[in-house]
Write a protein that holds these residues in place. Structure first.
Motif, PDB file in Angstrom:
ATOM      1  N   GLN A  65       0.911  -1.074  -0.018  1.00 37.13           N
ATOM      2  CA  GLN A  65       0.026   0.235  -0.073  1.00 37.13           C
ATOM      3  C   GLN A  65       0.861   1.160   0.034  1.00 37.13           C
ATOM      4  O   GLN A  65       1.218   1.499   1.081  1.00 37.13           O
ATOM      5  CB  GLN A  65      -1.084  -0.006   1.300  1.00 37.13           C
ATOM      6  CG  GLN A  65      -1.923   1.131   1.309  1.00 37.13           C
ATOM      7  CD  GLN A  65      -2.882   1.213   0.184  1.00 37.13           C
ATOM      8  OE1 GLN A  65      -3.332   0.377  -0.442  1.00 37.13           O
ATOM      9  NE2 GLN A  65      -2.992   2.553  -0.516  1.00 37.13           N
ATOM     10  N   PRO A 112      -4.494   5.218   1.363  1.00 35.34           N
ATOM     11  CA  PRO A 112      -5.696   4.627   0.538  1.00 35.34           C
ATOM     12  C   PRO A 112      -6.806   5.467   0.725  1.00 35.34           C
ATOM     13  O   PRO A 112      -7.732   5.251  -0.296  1.00 35.34           O
ATOM     14  CB  PRO A 112      -5.938   3.347   1.185  1.00 35.34           C
ATOM     15  CG  PRO A 112      -5.406   3.356   2.630  1.00 35.34           C
ATOM     16  CD  PRO A 112      -4.111   4.449   2.486  1.00 35.34           C
ATOM     17  N   GLU A 134      -4.821  -0.478  -3.829  1.00 33.38           N
ATOM     18  CA  GLU A 134      -5.933  -0.259  -2.895  1.00 33.38           C
ATOM     19  C   GLU A 134      -7.240  -0.392  -3.427  1.00 33.38           C
ATOM     20  O   GLU A 134      -8.354  -0.254  -2.737  1.00 33.38           O
ATOM     21  CB  GLU A 134      -5.902   1.479  -2.533  1.00 33.38           C
ATOM     22  CG  GLU A 134      -5.782   2.078  -3.828  1.00 33.38           C
ATOM     23  CD  GLU A 134      -4.890   3.404  -3.728  1.00 33.38           C
ATOM     24  OE1 GLU A 134      -3.839   3.508  -3.049  1.00 33.38           O
ATOM     25  OE2 GLU A 134      -5.434   4.400  -4.444  1.00 33.38           O
TER      26      GLU A 134
END
Lengths: 301, 861
Positions: free
Chosen positions: B669, B673, B854
């Motif tokens: 990630q 996000p 995401e």
């Protein structure tokens, strides 16, 4: 006229008497706390109605003003160096950025004052050196006399003077103002019991105004502290009454040698050798006279 | 950190110099060596956008070396509280927290709550789906379930694996000095210097303070930046103590005041929430949804009703629910960039700009100018004709032909404004201080103050709508609008407005002294509950000017701070659990056996003893124990872990900026996000990331900032000759290394470009913005002041034309402090050639931006 042959006394002692007598006032500019904000430059211009200088990106670090002159009476210099701020190595960063608000030094032995033929430049009761625009004839003698390059003839037209009177050059149809303008140490504000505009505006009290004796004492203590705390290169500039200009009415605490800031390292008043020069000239003239007379007396044949 | 105080707050900075003279260490952590760094004991050059990594590293250092202030942490923070067993940390979900919904693109925060307690609507909590939490949320946040002021599940020894303390430890354990070094581009030595300085200067005898500004807030993880500092300060016991805390440097143009008496869409004065369009089922339910059962937000209704009484006088009453059903509503994120989107879609008829210059000052300048062209009308009130008023004839888009003056249908009204010297008023700045200023001179010609404008506008609108039978005009008709006016121009009395803001008894108009006097029955009126008391005793408290040399260091008689002239918030934390000062040296307030006293107004119930335990069923402030100083939180503690109130996580995590040359080495990630993006919007394209086509076009990091000589978008300073000459040209700051690599000449020209636009700037080559080594390779940073626009005495290209409009999800602020760009020597293309150049860049990038992590990822349960 200041005295050329005597050691430094309080210049103000010659210029005022009786009720007008005042202790000598001046500036101590402590560059160790200068944040380069230029409030001094702006405050000076606002108070004195000085015209804007013109916009030119000089790219000299953050200094786009360049130098002192007829339209700049406070000038902040910026010098970037790859040197630590302290010598004691306490987490020293390898970079430092020197900032200094430069100004007319109001010398004890002021060459500009010495050479002014009109009496426009005079020493006030505060010991400061001021030029009177209604007397100045723009001869420019004072310009090369100053060891610091403070004085300059104003080249823009008078109508740009933002309301300054008198306006003789305009009256005479001149394209250039031509007169010399410089820091007055806010003579008008002092008369009103206030401190100069620049010291008033300075947020960190880098520019300190007060009686010169007091400032010199304060500066000595400040230097002691900085040296004790390991500040790299801290030194006083023009504090010493025995130096070539008799000490300045506006003196400095610098963090490196004066040359680094664009200041002369050991300035001497241009008229210092004047007595000697006149003496030499008198001797030469006398010798010449003797020679000429002699050539008549002994030269007949 | 995240600030440049000497340059942007030079007058306030004199106190930092004072502190330095007394031996304080000043540390400046910034991508550039600035005028602040020049005064600092130590400068640490950091990669723009990596502050959470650095600060998280400090948290880790504190925890790994047991350098936290144990007593403070155990008693005053939520370190011992045990979190719901369904909570999953980013360490276990590759960069996401539990509750991530990839469809909605947001978090369900239920699993973040304290074990055994239900999440309950707090002041400003939204229900169902939309989230504009903003400033007022997170207050309280826990409904029933507190037992005697304590959450049901705690471990006072801090050893339970799911207690906040252990979660914190685990969350930051990979933020080692080596990892910080490779992520931030700082040396391990410099990083440890900062850690040691902070920890050695905190504790009973000493405190350390953080000062930040937009260098922290203007990021897609801005709120989390500040949160990380909050964690550090809580661990070190620096909150609520003299010389400690986290100071937000705010004050220019009363920006603190502009959120207190808000110009934000989602809050009412005193951070009360704007009501939403959804049906609450009556005013009482609205109150229920917003009141916190414990703490001072428990008196939500008192603040609300008093505000309505100030607005509407006797027209608002219990019978008509204080006109609640007539109040305007928000239906979603209606913030500035949302407004821009609406403008571009042609959905906005008219827009009023007062003292703001979005054409220069907002991210993605071009989008704003194109947006203005879609309006029917635009009103601009400012001191000079700014770019946001003149765009229709002199913007870069006129030059490129994207806009044609004769085809623009927008009617632009420029109304000259009075300056602060030409009117009475106040500034509210850093440290919540209200300082009054008196009018020095009359405004010239048609220049008028904001107060004059809005008052007279309101008067005219009321007059026009007097006979209206439309329901939407009821409020306008009922508005309490009788302020006295003076002078020939009929300037309303600013002091009368201040009196109203300060609160008064409705019947007698007697001024109130504190928000504790506010009632929910219509007998009190108050324009802003946190400002209640600023006109105490009928005296204009903010106008007090007793100099500091005539007072102690708290100087409580200079101006007035909210709330209740309290200078240090949460100052009960300056004493230990028993009410004794942590040390003589850091004594501030203490319990004297009968009440709390000290050199500041105690931020605590004056007579509540330190050992007070709330009885069963206690509510409001009475539900806070005598040993919990953080009275605005429902559990009276400071929150290391934030169970609710934030969009993007209970704990700050290092995420890369929206545009960055680097990937995260922590998780797949990469970036926040939850950040707001305008994905695939034609007007807001994004630079490609590593691995995407065209990535090599934008290899450098750039950051924007202010200079001392100019102010924000330049309207006030580029029009003044004395200031224009000090910084007379737009310039970029580059290192000698970058200059050599690219061929830039000192004093020459450079063109800087992104997928949004290209600008030109003079080149300033300097050692003060050195290249850094990040993740094993060199990255260059470029500095851009953002003051310039196309007009006024000094003009130039706007840095913000380069910037994208991805935003922080909590407060919708743009990421103007870290993005990517390319640079080349020479002036930029002009006219059509500019659009062609930018098009050619975009053509080399992919059409859409995909970040698989995401969009597809779910969190294992």
């Amino acid at each position: 006229m200041s005295t050329l042959t005597e050691p430094t006394g309080s210049p103000a002692g010659y210029e005022a008497w009786g009720d007008a007598k005042h202790e000598r006032m001046g500036f101590f500019t402590d560059t160790s706390v200068c944040i380069g904000c230029k409030a001094c430059e702006v405050a000076c211009k606002e108070w004195n109605l000085i015209p804007a200088d013109g916009q030119e990106f000089l790219g000299r670090s953050y200094d786009n003003t360049g130098e002192l002159g007829s339209e700049t009476w406070r000038h902040v210099a910026f010098i970037e160096q790859e040197k630590p701020l302290h010598t004691n190595g306490d987490g020293a960063t390898g970079l430092r950025w020197l900032m200094e608000s430069d100004v007319c030094k109001h010398c004890s032995h002021a060459a500009c004052l010495d050479v002014c033929p009109t009496g426009s430049l005079f020493r006030t009761e505060y010991g400061t050196v001021v030029v009177q625009q209604d007397i100045c004839n723009g001869c420019g003698y004072c310009v090369p006399a100053c060891p610091f390059g403070v004085l300059e003839k104003r080249h823009i037209a008078s109508t740009e003077n933002m309301g300054h009177k008198p306006d003789l050059p305009a009256f005479l149809g001149k394209k250039e103002d031509g007169r010399v303008w410089k820091c007055t140490l806010c003579y008008d504000r002092l008369k009103g019991g206030h401190e100069p505009a620049c010291s008033h505006a300075c947020p960190t009290k880098s520019i300190q105004f007060g009686p010169l004796d007091e400032l010199r004492e304060r500066a000595d203590k400040r230097l002691d502290k900085l040296q004790h705390d390991g500040w790299n290169g801290a030194q006083l500039y023009l504090r010493d009454p025995d130096d070539g200009i008799g000490g300045a009415g506006a003196f400095f605490l610098l963090l490196d040698d004066p040359e680094v800031y664009g200041l002369p390292p050991d300035p001497v008043v241009a008229t210092a050798k004047l007595p000697e020069m006149w003496m030499n000239m008198a001797t030469a003239a006398a010798v010449l006279a003797v020679g000429i007379v002699g050539s008549f007396l002994f030269g007949r044949e | 950190m995240g600030s440049n105080m000497a340059e942007n707050h030079p007058v306030g900075f004199q106190w930092v110099m004072e502190a330095r003279e007394r031996g304080a260490k000043i540390i400046h952590i910034d991508p550039r060596f600035t005028r602040t760094s020049a005064m600092a004991t130590k400068w640490v050059g950091i990669r723009a956008g990596s502050d959470i990594a650095f600060l998280g590293g400090v948290v880790n250092y504190i925890l790994q070396n047991d350098l936290y202030f144990e007593e403070y942490v155990k008693h005053y923070t939520n370190a011992p509280v045990i979190i719901d067993e369904a909570y999953i940390d980013t360490e276990d979900a590759d960069g996401l927290f539990s509750g991530w919904d990839p469809e909605q693109g947001q978090y369900d925060v239920t699993t973040w709550s304290y074990e055994g307690m239900e999440t309950h609507g707090a002041a400003g909590q939204r229900e169902e789906g939309f989230s504009t939490k903003g400033e007022q949320s997170g207050h309280g946040g826990h409904g029933g379930g507190l037992q005697h002021g304590e959450p049901p599940s705690e471990d006072p020894e801090l050893t339970h694996p799911r207690c906040v303390f252990q979660i914190l430890k685990r969350h930051y354990q990979r933020y080692t000095p080596e990892w910080v070094s490779e992520t931030c581009g700082v040396s391990v030595e410099d990083f440890l210097y900062v850690c040691e300085a902070l920890t050695q200067n905190s504790g009973r005898e000493k405190t350390s303070a953080f000062c930040y500004a937009v260098g922290w807030t203007q990021h897609t993880v801005g709120v989390q930046y500040i949160r990380t500092a909050a964690i550090i300060q809580q661990l070190l016991g620096n909150i609520g103590r003299p010389g400690g805390g986290i100071m937000a440097l705010r004050g220019h143009a009363s920006i603190q005041g502009s959120t207190d008496i808000p110009t934000l869409y989602n809050i009412l004065p005193g951070y009360l929430p704007m009501p939403h369009t959804e049906k609450y089922g009556g005013f009482d339910n609205f109150v229920e949804a917003n009141v916190a059962p414990t703490g001072w937000w428990g008196n939500f209704k008192h603040y609300w009703v008093s505000l309505m009484c100030a607005y509407f006088g006797p027209h608002a009453s219990a019978e008509n629910d204080w006109l609640f059903e007539h109040l305007p509503r928000i239906d979603q994120d209606n913030s500035a960039y949302w407004s821009l989107e609406q403008m571009l879609e042609g959905k906005v008829k008219g827009y009023v700009l007062a003292g703001e210059n979005p054409a220069v000052g907002n991210a993605n300048g071009k989008a704003h100018r194109l947006g203005f062209a879609q309006l029917d009308w635009l009103v601009v009130r400012d001191l000079v004709e700014i770019e946001s008023a003149s765009w229709w004839y002199d913007s870069p888009e006129i030059e490129t032909g994207e806009l044609k003056t004769e085809e623009i249908k927008t009617e632009v009204f420029f109304l000259p404004a009075a300056a602060h010297t030409e009117k009475d008023g106040s500034f509210t700045n850093t440290q919540r201080l209200l300082q009054w200023h008196w009018q020095a001179t009359e405004p010239k010609d048609d220049c008028r103050s904001e107060l004059w404008f809005y008052f007279h506008l309101g008067k005219r609108l009321k007059s026009l709508l007097k006979e209206s039978k439309q329901e939407r005009d009821v409020l306008m008709q009922r508005l309490n609008w009788d302020y006295p006016v003076h002078a020939q121009i009929e300037e309303p009395s600013a002091e009368a407005v201040l009196k109203e803001i300060g609160g008064y008894k409705a019947q007698t108009r007697e001024p109130l002294s504190s928000y504790k006097e506010l009632k929910d029955d219509g007998t009190t009126a108050c324009g802003c509950w946190i400002y209640c008391g600023c006109y105490q005793d009928g005296i204009n408290q903010p106008a007090r000017k007793k100099p500091h040399w005539e007072q102690d260091y708290v100087a409580a008689e200079w101006a007035w701070a909210w709330p209740a002239n309290r200078r240090l918030l949460y100052n009960r934390a300056s004493a230990d659990r028993d009410g004794n000062p942590w040390s003589e040296r850091k004594k501030y307030v203490h319990w004297n056996g009968e009440k709390w006293e000290g050199i500041d107004t105690p931020d605590f119930d004056e007579t509540k003893p330190p050992d007070y335990v709330p009885p069963d069923g206690a509510a409001g402030p009475d539900a806070i124990a005598g040993y919990h100083p953080f009275i605005m939180q429902s559990d009276g503690r400071s929150w290391l872990f934030v169970p609710q109130g934030l969009e993007d996580g209970p704990l700050p995590t290092h995420y890369e900026p929206h545009e960055s040359p680097f990937d995260s080495t922590l998780y797949s990630q990469r970036a926040n996000p939850r950040r707001q993006q305008h994905k695939d919007a034609e007007w807001d394209p994004y630079n490609p990331l590593e691995g995407e086509p065209g990535h090599e076009l934008f290899p450098h990091v750039f950051t924007t900032y202010r200079l001392t000589e100019h102010h924000t978008a330049g309207g006030m300073t580029r029009s003044v000759p004395y200031l224009a000459e000090l910084q007379p040209a737009m310039f970029c700051e580059v290192s000698p290394e970058l200059a050599a690599e690219v061929g830039l000449e000192d004093g020459g020209w450079a063109t800087i470009y992104t997928t949004r636009s290209a600008i030109e700037a003079r080149v300033l080559v300097t050692n003060r913005i050195p290249p850094l080594t990040v993740q094993g390779r060199t990255v260059h940073q470029i500095g851009l002041p953002y003051h310039w626009g196309q007009r006024l005495l000094t003009s130039g290209d706007s840095a913000n034309d380069l910037m994208h409009a991805a935003l922080d999800p909590n407060v919708h602020i743009m990421e103007t402090k870290a993005a990517t760009c390319g640079i080349r020597p020479g002036r930029r293309p002009r006219g059509k050639a500019l659009t062609e150049f930018v098009e050619s860049l975009r053509a080399q990038t992919a059409k859409t931006r995909v970040e698989p992590a995401e969009t597809k990822k779910t969190v294992p349960s």
